[in-house]
Motif scaffolding. Structure first.
Motif, short mmCIF file in Angstrom:
data_model
loop_
_atom_site.label_atom_id
_atom_site.label_comp_id
_atom_site.label_asym_id
_atom_site.label_seq_id
_atom_site.Cartn_x
_atom_site.Cartn_y
_atom_site.Cartn_z
N ASP A 195 0.83 -1.21 0.00
CA ASP A 195 0.00 0.00 0.00
C ASP A 195 0.86 1.26 0.00
OD1 ASP A 195 -2.81 -1.24 0.52
OD2 ASP A 195 -1.44 -2.23 1.92
N GLN A 230 4.13 5.67 -9.58
CA GLN A 230 2.98 5.63 -10.51
C GLN A 230 3.38 5.04 -11.86
OE1 GLN A 230 0.35 5.82 -8.80
NE2 GLN A 230 1.53 6.69 -7.12
N ARG A 233 3.60 1.34 -11.45
CA ARG A 233 2.25 0.74 -11.37
C ARG A 233 1.69 0.56 -12.78
NH1 ARG A 233 -1.72 4.19 -8.71
NH2 ARG A 233 -3.12 2.42 -8.94
N LYS A 239 -3.04 -2.61 -9.89
CA LYS A 239 -4.31 -1.92 -9.62
C LYS A 239 -4.31 -1.28 -8.22
CE LYS A 239 -7.00 -4.21 -12.99
NZ LYS A 239 -5.90 -5.11 -13.41
N ARG A 240 -3.55 -1.85 -7.30
CA ARG A 240 -3.56 -1.32 -5.93
C ARG A 240 -2.97 0.09 -5.94
NH1 ARG A 240 -3.77 -3.61 -0.60
NH2 ARG A 240 -3.85 -5.72 -1.43
N ASP A 241 -3.62 0.97 -5.18
CA ASP A 241 -3.16 2.36 -5.09
C ASP A 241 -1.95 2.41 -4.16
OD1 ASP A 241 -3.05 5.05 -5.25
OD2 ASP A 241 -4.78 5.44 -3.97
N LYS A 243 1.00 4.52 -2.31
CA LYS A 243 1.44 5.87 -1.94
C LYS A 243 2.87 5.79 -1.38
CE LYS A 243 -2.80 7.76 -2.23
NZ LYS A 243 -3.20 8.66 -3.30
N LYS A 282 0.07 12.34 -1.86
CA LYS A 282 1.15 11.55 -2.46
C LYS A 282 1.93 10.84 -1.35
CE LYS A 282 1.95 14.76 -6.28
NZ LYS A 282 2.87 15.77 -6.83
#
Ligand code: AHR
Length: 440
Positions: A195, A230, A233, A239-241, A243, A282
């Motif tokens: 995460d 980003q 990703r 797909k997992r956000d 930070k 962010k």
């Protein structure tokens, strides 16, 4: 310790508990740091007299294991902070980490949850945030990884077992502030299981003006890291956000780690906190390192002496004095040139947050010896009342000490002019400032 003559609550110093609570830290990371990479949590639970005294590899020291998981949970509860655990991904195993998640979070009638009950804790602690290792890129780290690919694989192995025990936990993978290629690899390969990507940064700028400017370089690094996360990703179809967690930061100079920080360090700290408010969305977690005596906010002695350093006061101007929402803000100020950053640095920097009827404006004046007249323009907000508090000193080198514990403290500003959607005030040289405004 419980047997101490220093006033304590079940062994925790009351003066420290009070000072830490006053900062309202939302989350606290434990047990390290480098220490975490050789720490075996089972050594630190159960009857204290039975816990092993061990050679501590990270710091060439001795670990008595008298403060373990249950003590940390008790301390976190007493302070009012959320516990965050770093598992041993150095010389530990995924199985050991998963067992720790079970000990902390499980309601099952299985081995480690039962062990927690046996030691007197019937309810799970529900620890939400866990990181998989610490600085695994560093040759100083017990059980380091040779590259980002190895770290990604190790992260996946740990995450796989930890999430089987509790799928709701939030996991942090190890990133590296000095190697974006490492970060890219970790997120591209292991991003679906983490995460946050963590980065750390310690600074030792050569002069006060460079110290006051240094947070801007850190902000650039954090923005770049977020951008790389980003891109990775996208490249990995993650797909997992994910930070960024900036979960260790501070100044760190040559010499003993037990030391006094200065007003200049407080200006750096205030500037960094302003930068972190700008990075909201962010960098969604940050953890100052550390708290007591080592790279500290708070100094204590076994005879009961206690004081806090100017960096503590910078935190005090933010922690309990920030709103839930970060407001958009632009600022204009004269600048000076930073050789280290190779750029112009504004003397004044600011951020603003709001909650309900209050707006909190944080300002630093980096100037070594000139006060600044500041005009704050508030779009659509008329302040009926306001206060100005700040931390500064006679010079950026001022510090507190056991001999002079109150040389530097928060002071109340004397004059502030409130007008229609404007506020004017003067901020002292080398200062961190809080302007609290309330609607009528
Ligand atoms: O904060 C001191 C040390 O700095 C931490 O243990 C480690 O993670 C970092 O290198």
């Amino acid at each position: 310790g419980e047997g101490s003559a220093v006033p304590n609550e079940r062994g925790f110093r009351k003066d420290v508990l009070k000072a830490v609570s006053a900062l309202r830290p939302p989350i606290t990371r434990w047990p390290g740091g480098n220490f975490a990479s050789a720490y075996h949590w089972l050594d630190g639970v159960g009857p204290r007299e039975e816990r092993p005294k061990k050679f501590e590899m990270a710091w060439n020291s001795v670990e008595t294991n008298q403060f373990g998981t249950d003590e940390f949970m008790e301390w976190a509860r007493a302070v009012g902070t959320e516990p965050y655990i770093t598992v041993n991904a150095g010389n530990g195993s995924p199985e050991e980490a998963a067992a720790w998640v079970e000990y902390c979070n499980s309601e099952r009638d299985t081995r480690y949850a039962e062990l927690r009950r046996k030691y007197g804790h019937s309810q799970p602690y529900n620890v939400k945030v866990w990181s998989i290792g610490n600085e695994l890129y560093g040759r100083w780290q017990v059980g380091y990884c040779v590259d980002g690919e190895e770290c990604a694989r190790r992260t996946l192995e740990f995450a796989n077992e930890m999430r089987r025990v509790d799928p709701s936990i939030k996991l942090i993978g190890v990133g590296w502030d000095e190697d974006q290629d490492w970060n890219y690899k970790v997120v591209k390969t292991a991003g679906e299981q983490i995460d946050y990507l963590s980065v750390h940064r310690y600074l030792h700028p050569p002069s006060y003006p460079e110290l006051a400017a240094a947070s801007l370089g850190v902000e650039d690094m954090l923005n770049t890291t977020y951008g790389v996360v980003q891109s990775a990703r996208r490249a990995g179809g993650i797909k997992r956000d994910v930070k960024v967690a900036f979960d260790e930061w501070n100044v760190w100079y040559e010499g003993p780690m037990e030391r006094d920080a200065t007003v200049g360090d407080a200006v750096f700290t205030g500037s960094m906190l302003i930068g972190l408010e700008r990075l909201a969305g962010k960098v969604t977690m940050a953890n100052f390192a550390q708290l007591v005596n080592v790279l500290p906010l708070i100094r204590t002695r076994d005879d009961g002496a206690f004081y806090v350093n100017p960096q503590y006061y910078a935190f005090l101007l933010f922690g309990p004095n920030s709103g839930e929402d970060v407001l958009p803000i632009t600022s204009a100020s004269p600048t000076y040139y930073s050789k280290e950053l190779g750029r112009a640095v504004p003397y004044l920097d600011a951020s603003a947050t709001a909650s309900g009827e209050a707006v909190y404006v944080h300002l630093v004046n980096r100037h070594e010896d000139e006060a600044a007249r500041v005009t704050i323009k508030l779009s659509g907000f008329n302040a009926a009342s306001g206060t100005h508090d700040y931390v500064s000193g006679q010079s950026p080198g001022d510090a507190n000490s056991f001999d002079e514990p109150n040389k530097v403290a928060v002071q109340r500003g004397q004059e502030m002019e409130l007008g229609a959607q404007t506020v004017e005030l003067t901020v002292p040289p080398h200062s961190v400032n809080l302007v609290t405004l309330k609607r009528g």
